[in-house]
Each structure stands twice: as structure tokens, then as C-alpha cells.
Design an enzyme around this catalytic site. Sequence first.
Site, short mmCIF file in Angstrom:
data_model
loop_
_atom_site.label_atom_id
_atom_site.label_comp_id
_atom_site.label_asym_id
_atom_site.label_seq_id
_atom_site.Cartn_x
_atom_site.Cartn_y
_atom_site.Cartn_z
CG ASN A 1 -7.71 -1.07 5.99
OD1 ASN A 1 -6.54 -1.53 6.26
ND2 ASN A 1 -7.88 -0.15 5.29
CD1 TRP A 2 -8.77 0.58 8.93
CD2 TRP A 2 -6.95 0.90 10.19
NE1 TRP A 2 -7.97 1.72 8.48
CE2 TRP A 2 -6.97 1.82 9.05
CE3 TRP A 2 -6.10 0.75 10.97
CZ2 TRP A 2 -5.94 2.90 9.29
CZ3 TRP A 2 -5.02 1.58 11.14
CH2 TRP A 2 -5.18 2.87 10.26
CG ASN B 1 -5.89 3.50 5.40
OD1 ASN B 1 -5.98 2.25 6.05
ND2 ASN B 1 -4.61 4.20 5.55
CG HIS C 1 -0.77 0.32 2.40
ND1 HIS C 1 -0.27 -0.51 3.45
CD2 HIS C 1 -0.53 1.61 2.87
CE1 HIS C 1 0.13 0.04 4.71
NE2 HIS C 1 -0.05 1.36 4.30
CG ASP D 1 0.02 -3.99 2.88
OD1 ASP D 1 0.83 -3.72 1.66
OD2 ASP D 1 -0.48 -3.22 3.48
CG PHE E 1 0.34 -4.50 6.72
CD1 PHE E 1 0.87 -5.71 6.96
CD2 PHE E 1 -1.03 -4.45 6.38
CE1 PHE E 1 -0.09 -6.98 6.99
CE2 PHE E 1 -2.09 -5.87 6.78
CZ PHE E 1 -1.35 -6.88 7.08
CG ASP E 2 -3.92 -2.29 9.13
OD1 ASP E 2 -4.24 -1.05 9.52
OD2 ASP E 2 -5.04 -2.67 8.64
N GLY F 1 2.34 5.77 9.11
CA GLY F 1 3.79 6.39 8.98
C GLY F 1 4.51 5.39 9.34
CG ASN F 2 5.02 3.14 13.16
OD1 ASN F 2 4.61 3.70 14.13
ND2 ASN F 2 6.48 2.85 12.93
CB SER F 3 2.52 2.03 6.33
OG SER F 3 1.31 1.98 6.78
N1 ASP Z 1 -2.26 0.80 7.65
C1 ASP Z 1 -2.17 1.58 8.49
C2 ASP Z 1 -2.02 3.11 7.83
O1 ASP Z 1 -1.61 2.99 6.60
C3 ASP Z 1 -0.88 1.77 9.50
C4 ASP Z 1 -1.39 2.22 10.84
O2 ASP Z 1 -1.88 3.33 10.95
O3 ASP Z 1 -1.15 1.47 11.66
O4 ASP Z 1 -2.48 4.29 8.17
#
Ligand code: ASP
Length: 690
Positions: A186-187, A301, A58, A195, A641-642, A623-625
Site C-alpha cells: 500500500n502507498w 491506510n 477498496h 484494485d 487507487f493510490d 477521495g480520488n480513489s
Molecule cells: N489509496 C488512497 C486512499 O484511499 C488514495 C489516495 O489517497 O491517493 O486514501
Amino acid sequence: MYPLSEIGGLNLAARGLEIPTDQIFNPRATCLLDGICRVNGCTGSFVSANGLIITNHHCAYGAIQSASTTEHDYLANGFQAQTYNQEISATGYTVRITEAYSDISDKVLSAVTPSMSFLERTKAIERRRKELEKEAETNHAGMRAEVAEMFAGKTYVLFLYTYLKDVRLVFAPPASVGNFGGEVDNWEWPRHTGDFSFMRAYTAPDGSSADYSTNNVPYKPKRFIQVASQGADEGDFVFILGYPGRTARHKTASFLDYEEQIRLPYIARLYAWQIATLEAAGKDDRAVALKLASQIRSLANVEKRARGQLKGLDRAAIATMRKRQEAELQKFIDSDPARQAKYGTTLKEIDAVYKELTQSSDFELNIENLQSASRTLAIAFTLVDAAHERIKEDLEREAAYMDRNFDQTAKTLQLTVQDLHVPVDKIILTGMLERLAKVPGAVQLPALSGLINDADSVAPKASALLEHTRLNDWAFVEKCLKMTPFELVESQEPVLKLMTALYPTYLKLRQRGKERAGQLDKSYGELVEVKQQFMSQSFIPDANATLRMTFGRIRSYSPEDGVIKTPITTLKGVIDKTTGEDPFITPQRIRDLYAAKDFGPFVHKKLGQVPVAILYDTDTTGGNSGSPVLNARGQLVGVNFDRAFEATINDFAWNASYSRSIGVDIRYCLWITGKVYGAEHLLKEMGVSQ
Ligand code: ASP
């Protein structure tokens, strides 16, 4: 989310780390941090000596999308370069590596004098930050400097970055793998999404940063991250290095109320409508769907995150809890006359700002989103704004229009122009104008009243406005980027005319924003000071897109009474979830290899399966993605990724029971890359054998 300066004091050995902390961060020698980079708004890791980067699918999505056509549909079918020559330039992508940092709070705050108004205060700080950035870039040729605000109105740190502008796409799985489960999953946990993608950073032959050129050569990172193809297991210690974007843990209950009652519900509603509109437009036309793919993805997202946050704020009663803490704090302040004199009204002053923001929200949210929801208006806004800003002295300009940033602003604009689909934008513009027609302040705006004073004619007027627009033509837009405000009006482009008329309203909002920021900066600075006295402890600053470390363990969790979710998913789960219908389609080759149990060495010994995703209790945010998930020896076991749905409220408060982050297991990345899609050369490059 510990800043680098805090890592030494964390006693990580006692928590499970098996390498000395100076191998993670050491300003005098190469260390793991040299192998971590920021990839646009995401994070990535160098995984070879030749600048190969692993990040999320992503995160590479924009690059995959812009390279895709109906004939070469890399989004649908995946992409793989066999040689350097075949790697595709990722326009608009940059990679930065943190090289050094220093606290410059005194230098920044010395620009402020007590007699300044809040607006003057914000402007003085902005200008000083820009001066210091420019100065640092002059002293460190080729580097990028950025001043980050750590604690609002209080502490500022200057970061120096190696800044690479030639980034290329190397490998992407098809979206059916990279985005398996789509927005449904997602989430959420359990998760079965592959991903990940590979990109590569390039430099000029002499190693300096350069724009894309066929003469460029792969970047040689000072250090790369070792891939641990044996992966990790439940209970293992893991840590993450990355660039978390924004959190709001030091904000007041009044801020949380604003988020909970106003902004988040607005965003959830608005984005849900935008997504439905864009999806309908691309439903039977793949070329249109490709144009709109990135936009839909990021809207979706944020929309789902907003819903998660609303649910979490309510369930965990975070605002109520914070109100209680603030009442205690106020008692502490009032118990001492000197403290009372200094901080007595701090909380009230902050609350007043959010109250005022709440009152203006109907107008402000709709008018701001008018020029982000409608891509045509977004382009027009940048052009009009650029024309007004570019005639100012460099340091007086909004940052995006300063000489050091303007190229990047132009590249981003070019991507927006490429993805503009006028027929769908007519519908979006109509919808936004219809919203504004119900907002009293908007109907009175001379620039808008003719468009929205009669509800029945909004749609034909919006349509007519965009009918012959040239803002979907990059050659025209590029010319406009060099025009003066007067020339823009003379260009006879109706949308530019409208934006020129609306521009004073946007300027007023910008100014109002700066006034609020000046007030909040001052008051939040005081709040942190007095909170530190009250709690006799120092705090970790909110995330601000600078390099941070977080650690934890691969762990199950209980999202609700009577439910425990285990922390590792497998290929079997992918197959079980596969329905053959989007977003649960699995390529035939994966199903065949699964049936043949052809897992190579990438199998989880106890589970007898290729592990797909892992869950751990670290502290992450957007941002940690793409951040590396590292084991106790600092080797790569996954790519973050999430977060789980309950953990969307991490941004407001972290909690060991509900905060869980999600990564793709490195073994799934390797199996998909090497076994499924035969990119053995990439495994070899990373030092992994199948
Ligand atoms: N998947 C999230 C994002 O892209 C990553 C996260 O927020 O933990 O915002």
C-alpha cells in the site's frame, strides 16, 4: 485539482487533450462529467447505459465485507452476479452525480456581522449553509444540495447532486487480487494490485431516487464513459475527474508544525496499536476477521499514510519552506500602512490557534479517539448526541441529525453495530483508558476518574462495563435512536450512562472546535486575500470533496538518488512477487493463464504482458480513489487507487518530481473480469469484446 470553473482556461489542447474541453464539462449539454459519480467517499465512473459503475475494490470493500459470511466468503473468494437479481444491496452506499453549481459566497457571508464572536460566526455560517441547502432541495425536488467551502471564510459554492440510494455489488475479484500486496505494498510503487470492482446504481421505475427495493431498475446515466480496451502507454497524456477529499496547501507553517509534531505521530502510534490488536483478535477466527476487516483496512491506510507524510514533511522540509514564504509575505504586509492595518496580525492570529491546539492536544486527541477507537463508545456517543440534537429545531441540529441526513446516519450506525466485536473492544477501551489515565485533565473528569484513577484496575473495570452491553444488538440500538436523553439513562445500559456523564466534555470540545474554526475562517480568508495581492495570482482552492480535474502523463520517477522507477507493471511482476503467503497469494487460475500466455486482446504490445498498474504525475488525494484515468480522447484507460509513498505529502504540497499517482490498468480489470472469472456479460455490457 482544478474546479470545473477553471477547466476552460487551462489550454489543455496544448498539453495533449484531443477533445474540446466542453466535452469534459458543459453546463448546457451532456458531457463526460455526467458519467462520473461519487461513491461514498470515493469516485466511480458509469461504464454502461445501465448504471454499471467501476470503482476500486477498496471502495467497495465495506459492501463486500458486509455481504461475506464464513460460508459465502466473497472477500476471500470474490463475487460475481450473473443477473441483476443476484446483485447484492450495498447498505450505506450512496452515489451522487454533480448536476449544477453556483457561487453563493455573498449569501453565506451576509450571515456574519463584525460584532460576532468567533463561535457566533461559525454558528451563523453553519446555519446559513443549512438554510441554503434546504431551500435548494425544496426548489429542486429529489436532488441533494450541498454548500462547499472553497476558500476558508471566503468563498462558498452550492452544488446540486442527483443522489442515488440503491447501490449494489456486481463483481469483486478475491482480495488476493483486489488487495494483492496488502499493507506491504500500500502507498508504494511498483504495484501489482487489481484494485477494482463493479457496482450498479438503481432508481425507482420512474427514474427517481429511491431506497433499495426489488422493484427498482438500473439507473440510466445521461452519459457513460467509454472503456478503451487498448489501454495507454508511457508518455501518454491522461486526465482524472473525481472527488478529492482534503488537502491543506493554503495552511500556514504553524499548521504543518502541529501536524508534524503532534497529530501525525499520535495517529501513527495509536493506529498501529489498534491494527495489531484487531489483527490478533481475528487471527484464528475467520468470522471475527470478517467483522473487523474494513476497520483494519482503513486504519492501516491512514497509519501508513501518516508515516509517509511524516517522512516527506521532514525530507522536503515543507514547513521550513513555508515559514520562509510567510516571512516574505509579512514583509510585504508591513511595507504598506493600509495593508499593515488590515493584515498585520493575520499570521500571528492563525499561529496562536495552532499553539493553543498543541497545548490542549494531549487531552483532546485522547478523549476524541476514546469514542472513535472503541466502537461501543462510538455507538453510545451517536445515541446520546442524537438524543440531544433531535429535540432541537431541524436547522439548529448538527448536520448528521437533521431530518435530511438522519436516515444515512442510522444506516452508518447499523453497520458499526454489525461489526462490533465486544471482546476486542474491551481491549481497545482498556488501552484508551490507560492512555487517558496519564493525562491530567482526564483524571479529573468525574465521569472518568472512577475508571482510571487506579492503573491496575482499568482493565477489569473496562471489561465489566462492556460485559453485558446491548450496543451490539441493532434492535436495541434502533430503539435507542428514538429515545430522549433521559430515556437513554433509564435504559440501564452502563455504556450509555458513562457516555451521558462524558457528554458535557464532548460538547465543550465541539464548542471549542467551532470557536477555533471561526477564528481560522476569518484569518484564513484574510490570508488568501493578501497572498493573492502579494503574488499577483489567483489560487486553486484546497480539495473539499467536490468535483475536480487533474491532468498529467504516464511517467517514471526517481524516489531517491540513483533509482528510476518505470511507470507500468505487468502480470509477470504479480507472478514474481507471489510467495503463496498472504498478502502475496495468486489464484491458481491466474497462474495457469499466465503460464499459457492466455492474455486475449488485453496485452501490452511492447511489453508482451497484461499490464497491471500505471503511474502518472497527476495531482490526487484520498477521495480520488476509484476515479477514472482518461486518455486524450476521454476514454477509460485505468482506475486510480493510490499514490507512491513520497506522494503522500501531496496533501501539503504537490511537486512534479515526487508526486505520482497509481491506477490499475483497464486491461488488467478486463482480463481479470472476463478471462479469469468469466464475467463476459459485463465486458459485453461495456462494449468490450475479448
Ligand atoms: N489509496 C488512497 C486512499 O484511499 C488514495 C489516495 O489517497 O491517493 O486514501
